[in-house]
Write an enzyme that holds these catalytic residues in place. Sequence first.
Site, short mmCIF file in Angstrom:
data_model
loop_
_atom_site.label_atom_id
_atom_site.label_comp_id
_atom_site.label_asym_id
_atom_site.label_seq_id
_atom_site.Cartn_x
_atom_site.Cartn_y
_atom_site.Cartn_z
N TYR A 11 -2.45 -0.98 10.74
CA TYR A 11 -2.52 -1.54 9.83
C TYR A 11 -1.14 -1.58 8.94
O TYR A 11 -0.40 -2.06 8.85
CB TYR A 11 -3.45 -1.14 8.98
CG TYR A 11 -3.72 -1.34 7.53
CD1 TYR A 11 -3.52 -2.92 6.71
CD2 TYR A 11 -3.72 -0.18 6.26
CE1 TYR A 11 -3.35 -2.63 5.48
CE2 TYR A 11 -3.38 -0.50 5.08
CZ TYR A 11 -3.42 -2.01 4.43
OH TYR A 11 -3.67 -1.71 3.08
N THR A 35 0.60 -1.28 0.07
CA THR A 35 -0.35 0.29 0.30
C THR A 35 0.70 1.61 0.02
O THR A 35 2.29 0.89 0.51
CB THR A 35 -0.57 0.29 1.11
OG1 THR A 35 -1.55 1.28 1.97
CG2 THR A 35 -0.20 -0.67 2.85
N ASP A 36 0.00 2.28 -0.46
CA ASP A 36 0.85 3.70 -0.36
C ASP A 36 0.65 4.09 1.43
O ASP A 36 1.92 5.12 1.54
CB ASP A 36 0.09 4.66 -1.04
CG ASP A 36 -0.93 4.79 -1.10
OD1 ASP A 36 -1.22 4.01 -0.29
OD2 ASP A 36 -1.69 6.02 -1.08
P1 NAD Z 1 -10.51 -6.79 2.03
O1 NAD Z 1 -9.96 -6.83 2.91
O2 NAD Z 1 -11.24 -6.64 0.68
O3 NAD Z 1 -9.30 -8.54 0.93
C1 NAD Z 1 -8.66 -8.97 2.06
C2 NAD Z 1 -9.11 -10.96 1.82
O4 NAD Z 1 -8.21 -11.32 2.60
C3 NAD Z 1 -10.70 -11.30 2.84
O5 NAD Z 1 -10.57 -11.82 1.38
C4 NAD Z 1 -9.64 -11.83 3.59
O6 NAD Z 1 -11.19 -13.34 3.88
C5 NAD Z 1 -9.20 -12.51 3.18
N1 NAD Z 1 -8.05 -12.78 4.13
C6 NAD Z 1 -7.45 -12.31 5.20
N2 NAD Z 1 -6.89 -12.62 6.03
C7 NAD Z 1 -6.78 -13.83 6.41
C8 NAD Z 1 -5.80 -14.94 6.46
N3 NAD Z 1 -4.81 -15.26 7.06
N4 NAD Z 1 -5.65 -15.93 5.38
C9 NAD Z 1 -5.91 -16.25 3.56
N5 NAD Z 1 -7.00 -14.86 3.57
C10 NAD Z 1 -7.29 -14.25 4.39
O7 NAD Z 1 -9.21 -6.43 1.59
P2 NAD Z 1 -8.77 -5.52 -0.27
O8 NAD Z 1 -9.23 -4.45 -0.02
O9 NAD Z 1 -9.15 -6.47 -1.67
O10 NAD Z 1 -7.20 -5.29 -0.14
C11 NAD Z 1 -6.19 -6.50 -1.11
C12 NAD Z 1 -5.08 -6.35 -0.87
O11 NAD Z 1 -4.28 -4.90 -1.35
C13 NAD Z 1 -3.89 -5.78 0.56
O12 NAD Z 1 -3.05 -6.70 1.16
C14 NAD Z 1 -4.47 -4.45 1.27
O13 NAD Z 1 -3.82 -4.27 1.98
C15 NAD Z 1 -3.84 -3.92 -0.09
N6 NAD Z 1 -4.26 -2.70 -0.47
C16 NAD Z 1 -5.93 -2.00 -0.70
C17 NAD Z 1 -6.06 -1.05 -0.57
C18 NAD Z 1 -7.06 -0.55 -0.94
O14 NAD Z 1 -7.85 0.36 -1.22
N7 NAD Z 1 -8.19 -1.19 -0.52
C19 NAD Z 1 -5.34 0.14 -0.81
C20 NAD Z 1 -3.79 -0.24 -0.57
C21 NAD Z 1 -3.11 -2.16 -0.56
#
Ligand code: NAD
Length: 370
Positions: A175, A149-150
Amino acid sequence: MTSTPSSPQVRGPRRLLVTGGAGFIGSNFVHHWAKTYPQDRIVVLDALTYAGNRKSLADLEGSENFRFVEGNIGDRPLLDELLATEAINTVAHFAAESHVDRSILAPDAFIQTNIVGTFTLLEAFRHYWQQADFSELPPKKWAFLHISTDEVYGSLGDHDPAFAETTPYAPNSPYSASKAASDHLVRAYYHTYGIPILISHCSNNYGPYQFPEKLIPLTCINILMGKPIPVYGDGKHIRDWLYVRDHCRALDVLIHKGNRGQRYNIGGNNEVRNIELVHIICQLMDDLAVDLPTRPARDLITYVDDRLGHDRRYAINARKMSIHLGWNPSTGIEEGLRETVRWYLDHRDWWEPLLTGEYHQFYQKMYGVV
Ligand code: NAD
Ligand code: TYD
């Protein structure tokens, strides 16, 4: 730009393990990949926490090249078995606890999944990869893509230059600190063992299948339900919004062409203050929705206490992706929000069941009467 593999070394089917593939970005990525490369094998590993939803992948269930496995990235025997039996050559690691507000209320799960879970996945992949026959696959056929993430770069002032890949880490929330820790591990596995890693730092994503707790779906859903829209602090915080489908295209390009061992920033070129964003969504809802409980929707905007340690501004400099890999975001904020608002209007059956149970309790704890 459409991302098509351009060199002979990346032709032929890939075999992907997508962790967190039932979450927001993961499910969009799986849809993108299955549509673009139907010959490739996709194995989704997801623990189905509150944020995971199999319905988001419903249209792929039963497809020959798709398999869903309910399981945890902390389960080493399961990882060993999946990597070997599925002959995985590409890991796209999305699984994480992802909501800053939850990390402030209860950081434990963030340490466990984001740090210990990523470490377990790295170890499993290292052992598997070290036993593999390297002559079988060209170097770019292997990938361990870690979605970061940023937020690991900290917070910017209004006039600071955007985050570059060289910006020092300064995470401010549990986080972002947990994501930073996992990034360091992933990076170290390249330098120590030569694992073919890639790290991507994206800005705030939005689009279909995002869990209701995040600002954009929360605003859409609260408008549809006639509930107050909680805006933290003065509402002038800035995020660089990235349409999730642009992000998936970027990850596709990275897997095919990114230099292993490197990090890449992925941004939307859409810096907007929260209050302005909420106003755009209110206007779109007024225009697109029928039977709104409150009209105009902006009457629902309610300023609430600020988030603890709230980062003021994020902005991404994604020139490396543009110059070296030819990727650029193509969705403007108005267009992306229109698509997103339409999606939440058309998919009440997806989000309405999520409002009960665990999320209901979280919402009450978070927003009280709001
Ligand atoms: P989300 O919370 O919608 O989804 C996370 C998924 O991971 C869920 O399906 C959950 O069931 C699964 N999960 C959680 N813990 C787990 C475990 N221990 N084992 C297996 N599965 C597990 O998240 P997102 O928004 O889709 O983000 C995805 C990735 O992108 C993350 O790593 C997040 O840090 C990164 N990210 C997201 C954003 C954003 O704007 N959403 C921005 C920057 C980075
Ligand atoms: P969020 O979607 O939680 O993403 P992040 O914290 O990872 O950037 O929040 C986006 C912005 O919106 C952030 O500045 C916090 C703010 N926000 C609100 O004002 N009200 C809310 O109810 C939520 C969830 C977020």
